[in-house]
Design an enzyme around this catalytic site. Structure first.
Site, PDB file in Angstrom:
ATOM      1  N   ASP A 459      71.926 -23.555 -49.269  1.00 18.40           N
ATOM      2  CA  ASP A 459      70.474 -23.111 -49.921  1.00 18.40           C
ATOM      3  C   ASP A 459      70.466 -21.506 -50.185  1.00 18.40           C
ATOM      4  O   ASP A 459      71.486 -20.797 -49.902  1.00 18.40           O
ATOM      5  CB  ASP A 459      69.479 -23.049 -48.785  1.00 18.40           C
ATOM      6  CG  ASP A 459      68.097 -23.198 -49.280  1.00 18.40           C
ATOM      7  OD1 ASP A 459      67.792 -23.013 -50.313  1.00 18.40           O
ATOM      8  OD2 ASP A 459      67.195 -23.844 -48.303  1.00 18.40           O
ATOM      9  N   ASP A 522      60.696 -27.632 -53.460  1.00 19.36           N
ATOM     10  CA  ASP A 522      59.973 -27.850 -51.987  1.00 19.36           C
ATOM     11  C   ASP A 522      58.670 -28.419 -52.118  1.00 19.36           C
ATOM     12  O   ASP A 522      58.313 -28.681 -50.924  1.00 19.36           O
ATOM     13  CB  ASP A 522      59.888 -26.355 -51.542  1.00 19.36           C
ATOM     14  CG  ASP A 522      61.160 -25.703 -51.108  1.00 19.36           C
ATOM     15  OD1 ASP A 522      62.178 -26.414 -51.011  1.00 19.36           O
ATOM     16  OD2 ASP A 522      61.369 -24.645 -50.928  1.00 19.36           O
TER      17      ASP A 522
END
Length: 705
Positions: A459, A522
């Site tokens: 990430d 997301d």
């Protein structure tokens, strides 16, 4: 009338290799169905001649060009392959150099070529700069790759360097790209090109806001019309320029962004720009996507991506060994093939208000309070349940309160005399520093050596800033990222890496060349994801597109969507589940298991993605996969409307004379491919958030039509 631009005639040679040939002063790069052609002028310039349907070089007619006026001189009128800055060039230039004396004029002229597996054309400036233009045809893939290498024979500073420039012989084209932000990535935009359009990233990642590609079209639909597509393989600051020129063409240029760029080259140094992948088709956007998807899949391991369970939405930072084991049992129960522990397993990474995102990054040791015996008990349990184990990391970042930052405060990007920037409570590590690269590489190597881990979710949750005096940092950071991932994968073959950058912020062919999956957004709302998936699918292969089923109401949209619709939406990509399975009812667990089983059965047929048209007045969303063995059709109806009607679905990608068996309206049918593609089938859904999946199996040796 001005000066006539004459055509040079160097010694003739006619060679052919990998779809590339040279005849006299003309160069041709040929794929199965297209040709890209340019030629050499008497002034030593490379002039673009053709990019479109397949032609033979012996038929090429090189029409003369004239200077149109003293304001339209030959350097600007000529559609050059790779123009440098200076002289009478006022359209976009590809290369800008500053010499040690402050001079910036470039005069690149043809200096020969080499023809082997790729065509390399040599350009030279007498002041000590050489440029090699590389052209490559990929076998069995209907695309070409282009990149450039800049050589310095004297010290210079590269101020701008594009990877490629293209010329399309039409005006008034439509440009397709995507726009968006966090949680709303890959929203398709279409705009007419009437002057100049610039799409760029300046954040250090290839961007939530635009993507480094350009798709130009002329009166095109999904199945007809001319379409040109170009995509840059780079995950940092990029710039795409599309300009309708004054001379009847449209110019397209792609490369690393020249904003805040300066790359110092000493005598003997060279710089290789990232590649651009390009394709042309007269058969619309579907065919363009197939070509680019083929290229994307050529970068990927051919094995299917495993069905993933990720623990983030179930636990957030409240990670414990026992709770993860409980989730793992439920994940195995519904058929997951991969169990991934997300953020919260390391350092002092505790739930808010005492922790959260503000601590732990950089301290990649297993939290003994959460895992008293390390990760081994959890990993062993996951393996005994028949799943692969995966883990989340954010190696480019560090929190101010971490042990790593206390020991190495000089490892972050910062400006001297300024308070370092934080975003999301974290700094960005300076990956251009060798000790930082060594630390991250060794950290990952140790983590994978000490634990049996098959999947790493990488990430990156904030943009870069305060990069200091070095104006090459924006580029070198990304190259260091690639090098680290490649090295770790070399040491640990078979481990899959997922690219996640606060959602879909790092999706491009450069990332796909080193990572194996993309986390697309997301935003896991099943309806929003259909729009995101559509925008993504124009260029990138759906096999790399991770999509999750999560709990409702969705944390972002606050919509409560039916479980079946949520699964079907996620199944159009690479299926993942992120629900809190310990809170799921037995009925929903059983339903989830059936959906996972169905996906695993359909997965071999899900090879080529098609965006189907909906002729109904109702808002049906239609997505289809095809393969030599059959097809899979996904039908979604977000909401019923007044005057509710059915839709007729016309499939694509089938063998016209092949026969396909399928179930529709509770009956089994067999029909030829040409019937299913030309006449189609009627599908009628009712209610809100309704969906269905129809499987078409090719059965040529069974029965009669």
């Amino acid at each position: 009338m001005g000066t006539l631009l004459s055509e040079a005639r160097p010694p003739a040679n006619s060679l052919a290799s990998m779809g590339i040939d040279v005849a006299g002063s003309t160069f041709g790069i040929h794929t199965e169905t297209t040709s890209y052609v340019f030629g050499l002028t008497g002034e030593g310039l490379l002039r673009h001649l053709h990019w479109g349907g397949r032609i033979e070089l012996c038929d090429v007619i090189v029409e003369p060009l004239w200077e149109l006026s003293t304001n339209d001189l030959i350097q600007d009128v000529t559609p050059q392959e790779y123009p440098g800055h200076g002289r009478f060039r006022y359209n976009e230039h590809c290369l800008a150099i500053m010499f040690s004396d402050g001079g910036r004029e470039l005069d690149l002229r043809y200096a020969g070529h080499d023809l082997g597996a790729a065509l390399v054309v040599h350009l030279r400036d007498d002041r000590g700069v050489r440029v090699d233009l590389h052209y490559e045809v990929l076998e069995s893939i209907d695309v070409i790759r282009r990149w450039v290498v800049v050589y310095a024979d004297v010290p210079v500073s590269v101020q701008a360097v594009a990877s490629a420039q293209f010329h399309i012989p039409y005006r008034d084209l439509d440009l397709r790209n995507v726009a968006g932000r966090w949680g709303a990535e890959f929203q398709e935009i279409v705009q007419p090109v009437t002057s100049k359009v610039v799409l760029e990233s300046r954040r250090g990642i290839s961007n939530h806001h635009h993507n480094p590609y350009a798709v130009l079209s002329r009166q095109a639909t999904e199945t007809s019309g001319q379409v040109w597509g170009m995509a840059l393989a780079f995950s940092g600051n990029t710039k795409t320029v599309v300009e309708q020129t004054q001379y009847g063409q449209t110019l397209v240029q792609l490369g690393i962004n020249d904003a805040d760029l300066a790359i110092a080259l000493n005598a003997g140094d060279s710089f290789t720009a990232p590649a651009v992948v390009a394709t042309y088709t007269p058969h619309g956007f579907d065919a363009l996507s197939q070509n680019l998807h083929d290229y994307g899949r050529s970068l990927m391991e051919p094995t299917p991506r495993p069905v993933l369970y990720n623990s983030w939405e179930a636990t957030n930072f409240a990670v414990t060994c026992d709770a993860q084991i409980a989730l793992a049992h439920r994940a195995a129960q519904i058929g997951a093939e991969l169990f991934v522990v997300d953020d919260g397993w390391f350092g002092r990474r505790n739930p808010e208000p005492t922790g959260g995102i503000t601590d732990g990054l950089g301290d990649w040791w297993v939290d003994p309070a959460k895992f008293p015996d390390g990760l081994t008990p959890l990993i062993d349990e996951v393996h005994q349940l028949g799943m692969t184990f995966g883990i989340w990391v954010e190696p480019e970042m560090v929190n101010p309160g971490s042990d790593l930052y206390a020991a190495h405060p000089d490892w972050i990007y910062h400006e001297q005399g300024r308070e370092p920037d934080t975003a999301r409570g974290q700094y960005v590590l300076n990956l251009t520093l060798a000790p930082v690269q060594e630390f991250i590489t060794q950290m990952l190597d140790d983590l994978l050596a000490e634990n049996v881990i098959g999947y790493v979710k990488w990430d990156a949750n904030r943009p870069m800033s305060q990069v200091g005096a070095g104006r090459d940092v924006w580029y070198r950071h990304v190259q260091a990222l690639y090098d680290i991932v490649r090295e770790v994968k070399r040491r640990h073959p078979g481990v899959l890496f997922e690219a996640c950058a606060s959602g879909g912020g790092r999706i491009d062919f450069g990332a796909l060349n080193v990572f194996d999956d993309f986390w697309t957004s997301d935003n896991t709302d099943a309806l929003d994801r259909l729009d995101i998936h559509r925008g993504y699918s124009l260029v990138y292969p759906p096999q790399a597109m991770r999509a999750w089923v999560t709990d409702v109401p969705n944390f972002l949209s606050q919509r409560s969507i039916a479980l079946t619709f949520r699964f079907h939406s996620a199944m159009t990509g690479s299926l993942g589940i992120g629900c809190d399975l310990t809170a799921m009812s037995d009925e929903d667990l059983r339903a989830s298991a059936k959906h996972v089983q169905q996906y695993e059965q359909l997965r071999p047929l899900m090879q080529r993605w098609h965006r189907l048209e909906n002729p109904s007045s109702n808002d049906y969303r239609l997505i289809q996969y095809s393969s030599p063995a059959g097809a899979v059709l996904f039908v979604f109806l977000p909401a019923s409307r007044l005057g509710h009607t059915s839709t007729t679905v016309r499939l694509r990608g089938l063998e016209p004379t092949g026969r396909y068996r399928f179930e529709l309206d509770w009956q089994t049918h067999v029909a030829r491919g040409d019937y299913l593609m030309n006449r189609g089938v009627r599908v009628w859904l009712q209610g809100d958030y309704a969906s269905t999946v129809i499987r078409f199996d090719r059965v040529d040796d069974e029965g009669a039509v």
